[in-house]
Scaffold this active site. Structure first.
Site, PDB file in Angstrom:
ATOM      1  NE  ARG A 147      -2.428   1.318   3.703  1.00 17.66           N
ATOM      2  CZ  ARG A 147      -3.104   1.157   4.844  1.00 17.66           C
ATOM      3  NH1 ARG A 147      -4.267   0.560   4.843  1.00 17.66           N
ATOM      4  NH2 ARG A 147      -2.608   1.578   5.985  1.00 17.66           N
ATOM      5  NE  ARG A 153      -1.661   5.668   6.060  1.00 19.36           N
ATOM      6  CZ  ARG A 153      -2.470   4.978   6.847  1.00 19.36           C
ATOM      7  NH1 ARG A 153      -3.656   4.620   6.410  1.00 19.36           N
ATOM      8  NH2 ARG A 153      -2.107   4.658   8.071  1.00 19.36           N
ATOM      9  NE  ARG A 165       0.555   2.198  10.990  1.00 22.92           N
ATOM     10  CZ  ARG A 165       0.366   2.056   9.667  1.00 22.92           C
ATOM     11  NH1 ARG A 165       1.407   2.040   8.852  1.00 22.92           N
ATOM     12  NH2 ARG A 165      -0.842   1.953   9.192  1.00 22.92           N
TER      13      ARG A 165
HETATM   14  P1  AMP Z   1      -5.088   4.395  10.473  1.00 25.79           P
HETATM   15  O1  AMP Z   1      -5.357   5.170   9.241  1.00 25.79           O
HETATM   16  O2  AMP Z   1      -6.341   3.967  11.180  1.00 25.79           O
HETATM   17  O3  AMP Z   1      -4.147   3.246  10.241  1.00 25.79           O
HETATM   18  O4  AMP Z   1      -4.340   5.386  11.486  1.00 25.79           O
HETATM   19  C1  AMP Z   1      -3.089   5.970  11.161  1.00 25.79           C
HETATM   20  C2  AMP Z   1      -2.480   6.566  12.412  1.00 25.79           C
HETATM   21  O5  AMP Z   1      -3.341   7.582  12.935  1.00 25.79           O
HETATM   22  C3  AMP Z   1      -2.281   5.593  13.575  1.00 25.79           C
HETATM   23  O6  AMP Z   1      -1.066   4.879  13.482  1.00 25.79           O
HETATM   24  C4  AMP Z   1      -2.308   6.544  14.765  1.00 25.79           C
HETATM   25  O7  AMP Z   1      -1.082   7.236  14.893  1.00 25.79           O
HETATM   26  C5  AMP Z   1      -3.364   7.562  14.348  1.00 25.79           C
HETATM   27  N1  AMP Z   1      -4.717   7.153  14.784  1.00 25.79           N
HETATM   28  C6  AMP Z   1      -5.779   6.820  14.000  1.00 25.79           C
HETATM   29  N2  AMP Z   1      -6.846   6.512  14.735  1.00 25.79           N
HETATM   30  C7  AMP Z   1      -6.460   6.637  16.032  1.00 25.79           C
HETATM   31  C8  AMP Z   1      -7.129   6.442  17.279  1.00 25.79           C
HETATM   32  N3  AMP Z   1      -8.400   6.020  17.346  1.00 25.79           N
HETATM   33  N4  AMP Z   1      -6.414   6.674  18.408  1.00 25.79           N
HETATM   34  C9  AMP Z   1      -5.148   7.105  18.367  1.00 25.79           C
HETATM   35  N5  AMP Z   1      -4.458   7.299  17.234  1.00 25.79           N
HETATM   36  C10 AMP Z   1      -5.111   7.069  16.065  1.00 25.79           C
END
Ligand code: AMP
Length: 211
Positions: A147, A153, A165
């Site tokens: 991806r 990203r 992560r």
């Molecule tokens: P994602 O797109 O859901 O993979 O999120 C990308 C990044 O955004 C994560 O690695 C976190 O740093 C931050 N993030 C997204 N959602 C959350 C959440 N609910 N709580 C804390 N950090 C978040």
């Protein structure tokens, strides 16, 4: 007279609860939550709330919240609870007439899950079901690196950040599953296979719940 009023208030309350249908799509980074959310919101007429997307929007608008959040995201760490809870609170307020919400990438900590329960309770609704996509770690890393070639990203291009992560997911986010297992709302779904295969597993689970 007094009794009749109380009964109708109860039914109106039940009706409201029935009208709103809220789902959480749960799973590690790379498990396909974003892809499946797009299809699910179209099929069931839900509002898609992805905290990752909301945060990336803040970053591209260069808001103070976005600039602060980016520091955590670039390291593969979670953004502080109060920031994401605040964003969800205002998104719920913006969609007062929604039929329901699909939460994607939220809640990611038990504190977030408890805050979400409270916010939904204030709206006289609750989570109907938590569908958890299960994918093995090696497949997740492969998908995320792939991806990263096109997503733009930065957190998808560095394998160390990806591994971080996944560690954060195992330590901070898996306890959220136990929170929902207690209320029997949690359902594991095989997240491996084609996009259509996974979508039909998810739809089947949702249709059962809606019956
Ligand atoms: P994602 O797109 O859901 O993979 O999120 C990308 C990044 O955004 C994560 O690695 C976190 O740093 C931050 N993030 C997204 N959602 C959350 C959440 N609910 N709580 C804390 N950090 C978040």
């Amino acid at each position: 007279m007094y009794d009749i009023n109380l009964t109708s208030v109860y039914y109106i309350y039940r009706l409201d609860e029935k009208l709103m249908f809220n789902l959480i799509l749960f799973g590690p980074p790379g498990s396909g939550k974003g892809t499946q959310s797009d299809k699910l919101v179209e099929q069931y007429g839900l509002i898609h709330l992805s905290t990752g997307n909301l945060l990336r929007e803040e970053i591209s608008n260069k808001t103070p919240l976005g600039l602060e959040a980016k520091k955590f995201m670039d390291k593969g760490q979670l953004v502080p609870d109060e920031v994401v809870i605040g964003m969800i609170d205002s998104s719920l307020e913006q969609h007062k007439k929604a039929r329901g919400f699909l939460f994607d990438g939220f809640p990611r900590t038990v504190a977030q899950a408890k805050a979400l329960d409270k916010l939904l309770e204030l709206k006289k609704t609750s989570i109907a079901s938590v569908l958890a996509l299960e994918v093995n770690d090696e497949e997740l890393i492969k998908r995320l690196l792939n991806r990263g070639k096109t997503s733009g990203r930065s957190d998808d291009t560095n394998e160390n950040v990806i591994r971080k992560r996944l560690t954060v997911y195992n330590n901070e986010t898996t306890p959220v599953a136990d929170h929902y297992k207690k209320s029997k709302k949690f359902l594991a779904v095989n997240g491996e296979g084609s996009i259509e295969e996974i979508f039909s597993r998810l739809s089947e689970a949702i249709d059962k719940k809606l019956k």
